[in-house]
Design an enzyme around this catalytic site. Structure first.
Site, PDB file in Angstrom:
ATOM      1  N   HIS A 171       6.281  13.427  45.385  1.00 11.20           N
ATOM      2  CA  HIS A 171       6.177  12.329  44.425  1.00 11.20           C
ATOM      3  C   HIS A 171       6.900  12.598  43.110  1.00 11.20           C
ATOM      4  CE1 HIS A 171       3.109  15.107  43.028  1.00 11.20           C
ATOM      5  NE2 HIS A 171       3.231  14.552  41.847  1.00 11.20           N
TER       6      HIS A 171
HETATM    7  C1  UD1 Z   1       1.255  11.959  37.636  1.00  7.51           C
HETATM    8  C2  UD1 Z   1       1.559  13.209  36.824  1.00  7.51           C
HETATM    9  C3  UD1 Z   1       2.033  14.315  37.747  1.00  7.51           C
HETATM   10  C4  UD1 Z   1       1.055  14.552  38.870  1.00  7.51           C
HETATM   11  C5  UD1 Z   1       0.801  13.241  39.584  1.00  7.51           C
HETATM   12  C6  UD1 Z   1      -0.213  13.390  40.682  1.00  7.51           C
HETATM   13  C7  UD1 Z   1       2.417  12.766  34.562  1.00  7.51           C
HETATM   14  C8  UD1 Z   1       3.636  12.837  33.729  1.00  7.51           C
HETATM   15  N1  UD1 Z   1       2.636  12.970  35.878  1.00  7.51           N
HETATM   16  O1  UD1 Z   1       2.474  11.516  38.190  1.00  7.51           O
HETATM   17  O2  UD1 Z   1       2.153  15.508  37.001  1.00  7.51           O
HETATM   18  O3  UD1 Z   1       1.585  15.510  39.756  1.00  7.51           O
HETATM   19  O4  UD1 Z   1       0.311  12.283  38.636  1.00  7.51           O
HETATM   20  O5  UD1 Z   1      -0.255  12.240  41.474  1.00  7.51           O
HETATM   21  O6  UD1 Z   1       1.338  12.575  34.078  1.00  7.51           O
HETATM   22  N2  UD1 Z   1       0.610   4.295  40.661  1.00  7.51           N
HETATM   23  C9  UD1 Z   1      -0.144   3.468  41.443  1.00  7.51           C
HETATM   24  N3  UD1 Z   1      -1.490   3.653  41.448  1.00  7.51           N
HETATM   25  C10 UD1 Z   1      -2.099   4.620  40.720  1.00  7.51           C
HETATM   26  C11 UD1 Z   1      -1.309   5.445  39.909  1.00  7.51           C
HETATM   27  C12 UD1 Z   1       0.047   5.282  39.904  1.00  7.51           C
HETATM   28  O7  UD1 Z   1       0.365   2.589  42.123  1.00  7.51           O
HETATM   29  O8  UD1 Z   1      -3.340   4.733  40.778  1.00  7.51           O
HETATM   30  C13 UD1 Z   1       2.086   4.127  40.670  1.00  7.51           C
HETATM   31  C14 UD1 Z   1       2.568   3.214  39.584  1.00  7.51           C
HETATM   32  O9  UD1 Z   1       3.626   2.479  40.072  1.00  7.51           O
HETATM   33  C15 UD1 Z   1       3.072   4.187  38.530  1.00  7.51           C
HETATM   34  C16 UD1 Z   1       3.587   5.339  39.371  1.00  7.51           C
HETATM   35  O10 UD1 Z   1       2.687   5.378  40.483  1.00  7.51           O
HETATM   36  O11 UD1 Z   1       4.056   3.600  37.728  1.00  7.51           O
HETATM   37  C17 UD1 Z   1       3.567   6.652  38.673  1.00  7.51           C
HETATM   38  O12 UD1 Z   1       2.272   6.932  38.121  1.00  7.51           O
HETATM   39  P1  UD1 Z   1       2.149   7.867  36.823  1.00  7.51           P
HETATM   40  O13 UD1 Z   1       0.741   8.008  36.435  1.00  7.51           O
HETATM   41  O14 UD1 Z   1       3.107   7.391  35.802  1.00  7.51           O
HETATM   42  O15 UD1 Z   1       2.734   9.263  37.284  1.00  7.51           O
HETATM   43  P2  UD1 Z   1       2.644  10.025  38.682  1.00  7.51           P
HETATM   44  O16 UD1 Z   1       3.993   9.957  39.327  1.00  7.51           O
HETATM   45  O17 UD1 Z   1       1.474   9.593  39.488  1.00  7.51           O
END
Ligand code: UD1
Length: 388
Positions: A217
């Site tokens: 991811h």
């Molecule tokens: C975050 C952490 C990363 C960790 C990962 C675990 C940061 C910078 N990154 O990355 O270190 O390894 O979590 O999963 O904090 N989304 C959903 N549903 C959710 C959450 C996210 O659909 O419940 C999607 C959204 O489109 C969002 C994207 O995932 O824009 C990324 O989510 P985000 O929280 O920005 O970062 P992660 O890539 O999950």
């Protein structure tokens, strides 16, 4: 003594669960004799989907948070700022003795900064890890959080060394072990009851229940088509030899669709319905819960990942792990564990995977202090150092 515990994203839940349990255990011992510890749980809701959040609360028996901040997704600046804006009134109202943050996600750094600006002490669990790669958002989060923290709880010796080199006074650094491994060891038995393999259709396939498990991811791997395509190509190629099971983060699933890379995957197999497992295709699943994932990991012939925590969990389980990155902030998994850095070149991934599959299982050897008692040590140290 009041401890404000913060979670925001999936890996945080795994780390906070044993700490909350250790606080309860201290209180159970002190009942009637000595002052109690009060834990207040705050969930920023950086992760908000059931599969990314609620499922972990259930599996890890984490109590309902007192505060939920509804932050959700956004750019780094927006998400970090939004956590700070919403967390500040919580700290002002709760007046904790310490704000405890775990890991390296945006919620970690945002809450540490908010607390420090309010003059509240900060405890960082999993301090000192460094990939020395500042293009990783997590590396920046780790550096800033550690710089602001009063208690630096470390999980491996490289972290102690990094903090020493950065000039952190020894009195602030506590080598306590690994809370993620606390969770793993305490849930291992329960996870064995998981029926996930049957549910994803694994046992009905050729090669008995042998399979390769994948998670990926990181923005650096999935947000760029020229990176994601060869990795998926290598994984699809591998699936001619063994089923390749990939519970995909929402970000990864979105990118596969955006870049038109569906030819490599069978986009099926939600938690409830079996995946189609076909040679030449990666079996994409929805994100799965903690206990199911633990069992899938424990039974896998090989794990490929770009996650931090999974490098540690496979080390503990004795399962070979190939990390799809050029560096790791967890070098003990390379020296004492089952982890190998393979980068993102398709040819190299395939070559290393075939070799690892041929070698069979590794012997699990636990790094120092990965004994299931890290959280107890953390709570003990906080109880000794903070006012009653
Ligand atoms: C975050 C952490 C990363 C960790 C990962 C675990 C940061 C910078 N990154 O990355 O270190 O390894 O979590 O999963 O904090 N989304 C959903 N549903 C959710 C959450 C996210 O659909 O419940 C999607 C959204 O489109 C969002 C994207 O995932 O824009 C990324 O989510 P985000 O929280 O920005 O970062 P992660 O890539 O999950």
């Amino acid at each position: 003594m009041k401890i404000l515990c913060v979670v925001g994203a999936r890996p945080n839940f795994v780390k906070i669960a044993p700490i909350l349990r250790a606080i309860d255990a201290v209180n159970a011992c002190r009942r009637g004799a000595g002052s109690m510890l009060e834990s207040v749980l705050v969930h920023t809701e950086q992760h908000y989907d059931d599969a990314m959040s609620a499922a972990f609360f259930t599996d890890l028996r984490i109590p309902r948070p007192k505060w939920t901040l509804g932050v959700g997704s956004g750019s780094h600046a927006t998400q970090t700022a939004e956590v700070m804006r919403r967390f500040e009134p919580v700290v002002i109202e709760e007046r904790p003795h310490v704000v405890l943050v775990v890991g390296d996600v945006n919620s970690t750094v945002a809450c540490a900064l908010t607390a420090a600006k309010l003059g509240t002490r900060v405890a960082h669990v999993e301090a000192g890890l460094r990939s020395f790669d500042r293009t990783m958002p997590e590396e920046l989060n780790r550096l800033v959080t550690d710089a602001l923290s009063d208690f630096l709880f470390t999980s491996e010796d490289s972290a102690n060394e990094n903090l020493r080199r950065e000039g952190q006074p020894a009195e602030k650094v506590f080598f306590v072990g690994n809370v993620m491994i606390d969770s793993l060891l305490s849930c291992r038995q329960l996870a064995r009851r998981s029926t996930i393999r049957e549910r994803v259709g694994l046992t009905r396939q050729r090669n008995g229940d042998d399979y390769v498990l994948v998670t990926m991811h990181r923005p650096s791997n999935v947000d760029v088509e020229s990176k994601l395509e060869p990795i998926l190509r290598a994984l699809a190629e591998m699936s001619w030899e063994l089923p390749v099971i990939f519970p995909a983060h929402p970000r990864t699933r979105t990118r596969i669709a955006e870049f038109g890379l569906e030819r490599y995957v069978d986009p099926n197999g939600t938690n409830g319905s079996p995946a189609i497992i076909r040679p030449g295709r990666i079996s994409l699943l929805e994100p799965i819960g903690y206990l199911d994932f633990l069992q899938l990991m424990a039974d896998a012939r090989l794990v490929l990942t770009d996650s931090g925590g999974i490098q540690e969990e496979t080390t503990c389980l004795g399962v070979p792990c190939l990390t799809l990155r050029e560096n790791t902030e967890r070098p003990v998994t390379l020296t004492a564990g089952t982890n190998t850095l393979v980068g993102t070149d398709a040819g190299r991934i395939l070559e290393c995977a075939r070799k690892a599959i041929g070698n069979g299982r590794c012997v699990a050897s636990l790094p120092p202090m990965w004994d299931g008692h890290a959280a107890e040590r953390i709570v003990q140290i906080l109880a000794e150092h903070l006012p009653e």
